[in-house]
Design a protein around this motif. Structure first.
Motif, PDB file in Angstrom:
ATOM      1  N   TYR A 296       0.835  -1.204   0.000  1.00  0.00           N
ATOM      2  CA  TYR A 296       0.000   0.000   0.000  1.00  0.00           C
ATOM      3  C   TYR A 296       0.871   1.255   0.000  1.00  0.00           C
ATOM      4  CZ  TYR A 296      -3.363   3.512   1.468  1.00  0.00           C
ATOM      5  OH  TYR A 296      -4.136   4.653   1.528  1.00  0.00           O
ATOM      6  N   SER A 300       0.972   4.099  -2.855  1.00  0.00           N
ATOM      7  CA  SER A 300       0.704   5.497  -2.491  1.00  0.00           C
ATOM      8  C   SER A 300       1.786   6.431  -3.028  1.00  0.00           C
ATOM      9  CB  SER A 300       0.607   5.633  -0.964  1.00  0.00           C
ATOM     10  OG  SER A 300      -0.452   4.865  -0.453  1.00  0.00           O
ATOM     11  N   TYR A 304       1.267   9.259  -5.740  1.00  0.00           N
ATOM     12  CA  TYR A 304       1.611  10.643  -5.357  1.00  0.00           C
ATOM     13  C   TYR A 304       2.410  11.329  -6.463  1.00  0.00           C
ATOM     14  CZ  TYR A 304       3.733  14.539  -2.828  1.00  0.00           C
ATOM     15  OH  TYR A 304       4.165  15.788  -2.448  1.00  0.00           O
TER      16      TYR A 304
END
Length: 501
Positions: A296, A300, A304
């Motif tokens: 995860y 992320s 981003y």
């Protein structure tokens, strides 16, 4: 009055905080109910339906989705929403546990093997020859599994294209047609993969696609077992089987789903850690969840920085990559002893059971019924394709134990691994043939390949359309056929001296 309102507010907050736990406890209740029904009802035993499927359908049929305001089990709507999301969440640790079944050799082990080979005499090694034959049979079995599983996807998409081109069914969503292949070859657990993948791609029909996959998986597992039993009875009369004892030979504990004899109960796994430090089950669960958390975090970071393409890959795909990396490092550091594959497998099974019961309880019946006619047509065509190809290819490519391999392939490609195992046990109750070992390895590799190809296929279907999407299974099938012919090779003929002798 103020005290009553204060207590009421406190209870409401407490109830909201406890909703997740209570909703899980209801799912646990369905699982236990499914287990009891399986143990008591002969018909369910004959179908070998897992407790998660039985319990899930009890919750669905007696719940508000089917009965509405007259529901016998009044499951709150927000719980249904939680259940619909659970398969996509729980599939992450399930997929993250897969790499632990792969054996990575450390440098020390490789060096030791080289030394042992160097010390062996140069004479003919019959065991090595036997091992080579087993490897070849395993790889051919892998190619067959790939051809059938990808063929199911190809047929589903072709039928979807025909339905839309002829206006037989209108307004089909982009990935319609893949659910039959996913449900047949992946089983109920794959519904979570389908749902989470489409949800990560912001597709509004993810819940419907998840429900259709659950439906086809149920049809597949029941149909595969019933058709398999018919084929086994025919094969027994024709003398195709070597160890046949038939479905009646199944021990009572396998039919009922529990083992009451303490002496015969299987071990859960070996404890690799001591409870004075950390419980072994806790350690394995922490390892799997920790890898899922790293996956995860990686996703992320990629999202981003808005990295194209790979930013839309679902989290479970990152989980399997991250866990392969972690497991490889552990093997190189000679730490593989700390992980017990039986325990990781049981943890994955636990998550799968909850994912399956949640997916069935939250099945959007009304939406699925909208597509019931094309689903029935697809299921019929693809089941016929699966049965025919499993039988024909096994008979064509194998000599000994060809029928045993065919029923294992049929069971796996219409249900799950355990379905193939059940049909194999009917024709080889003591697993005297080499099929079980070949079947286990080839199934594991095919599962990994499927997890790699799913995001690619769905990405192409959503972004480029069905015609481009058809190219993915076509290329996979062509690659598998080429691979099969390379591996199969030409049969070795006996040497002149051996013939003379």
């Amino acid at each position: 009055m103020e005290d009553v309102e204060l207590i009421s507010d406190f209870y409401k907050k407490w109830r909201d905080q406890m909703d997740l736990l209570i909703s899980f406890s209801v799912l646990a209740g369905f699982l236990i109910l499914g287990m009891i029904l399986r143990a008591k009802i002969k018909f369910l035993q004959s179908l070998f339906l897992p407790a998660s499927v039985i319990g899930g359908f009890i919750g669905l049929l007696l719940g508000p989705i089917v009965l509405g305001d007259y529901a016998i089990i009044p499951i709150p709507e927000d719980w249904i929403s939680i259940y619909a999301l659970l398969p996509g969440i729980l599939i992450v640790p399930v997929v993250a546990s897969i790499p632990f079944g792969v054996k990575f050799k450390s440098r020390l082990e490789k060096r030791k093997e080289r030394q042992e080979r160097a010390e062996k005499p140069a004479s003919v090694n019959l065991e090595a020859e036997k091992g080579s034959s087993t490897t070849r049979n395993t790889l051919v079995l892998l190619a067959i599994l790939v051809i059938i599983s990808q063929g199911q996807l190809l047929l589903g998409l072709l039928l979807s294209f025909i339905f839309e081109a002829t206006d037989f069914v209108q307004d089909l969503y982009a990935t319609f047609g893949t659910e039959i292949g996913m449900g047949f070859s992946g089983g109920h657990g794959t519904a979570g993969v389908v749902g989470s993948l489409l949800q990560s791609m912001n597709q509004p029909y993810w819940e419907l696609a998840q429900g259709v996959t659950v439906t086809t998986a149920t049809v597949g597992i029941i149909g595969g077992i019933l058709i398999g039993i018919v084929l086994i009875n025919i094969a027994a009369r024709k003398g195709y089987t070597k160890f046949l004892s038939g479905p009646q030979s199944f021990p009572e504990e396998m039919l009922k789903g529990y083992e009451s004899n303490i002496e015969k109960q299987n071990s859960f796994g070996k404890e690799t850690t001591t409870s004075s430090s950390i419980d072994s089950l806790t350690f394995h669960l922490a390892l799997i969840l920790g890898g899922s958390g790293l996956a995860y975090a990686l996703l992320s970071v990629i999202q981003y920085f808005q990295v194209p393409i790979i930013g839309s890959v679902p989290i479970w795909a990152y989980a399997i990559i991250v866990m392969y990396g972690i497991w490889w490092i552990m093997c190189q550091l000679n730490l593989s002893w700390v992980v017990n594959n039986q325990i990781t497998s049981k943890i994955a099974s636990m998550f799968t059971d909850f994912a399956v019961v949640a997916a069935i309880v939250s099945l959007p019946v009304q939406a699925v019924l909208t597509y019931i006619v094309p689903i029935l047509i697809m299921v019929t065509v693809i089941m016929a394709f699966t049965v025919s190809l499993a039988y024909w290819m096994s008979k064509k490519l194998y000599g000994e134990f060809w029928f045993e391999r065919s029923v294992a392939i049929l069971g796996t490609n219409s249900g799950v691994f355990i379905t193939g195992l059940l049909l194999l046990k009917m024709v080889d109750p003591d697993y005297k043939s080499p099929v079980l070992g070949e079947f286990s390895v080839s199934y594991s590799i095919n599962s990994v390949l499927g997890f790699i190809l799913f995001p690619v296929l769905f990405g192409v279907l959503v972004n480029e359309g069905i015609l481009m999407g058809l190219s993915i299974p076509v290329l996979a099938i062509i690659g598998a056929i080429i691979f099969m012919f390379i591996v199969k090779g030409k049969p070795q003929r006996p040497k002149f001296k051996e013939m003379k002798a």
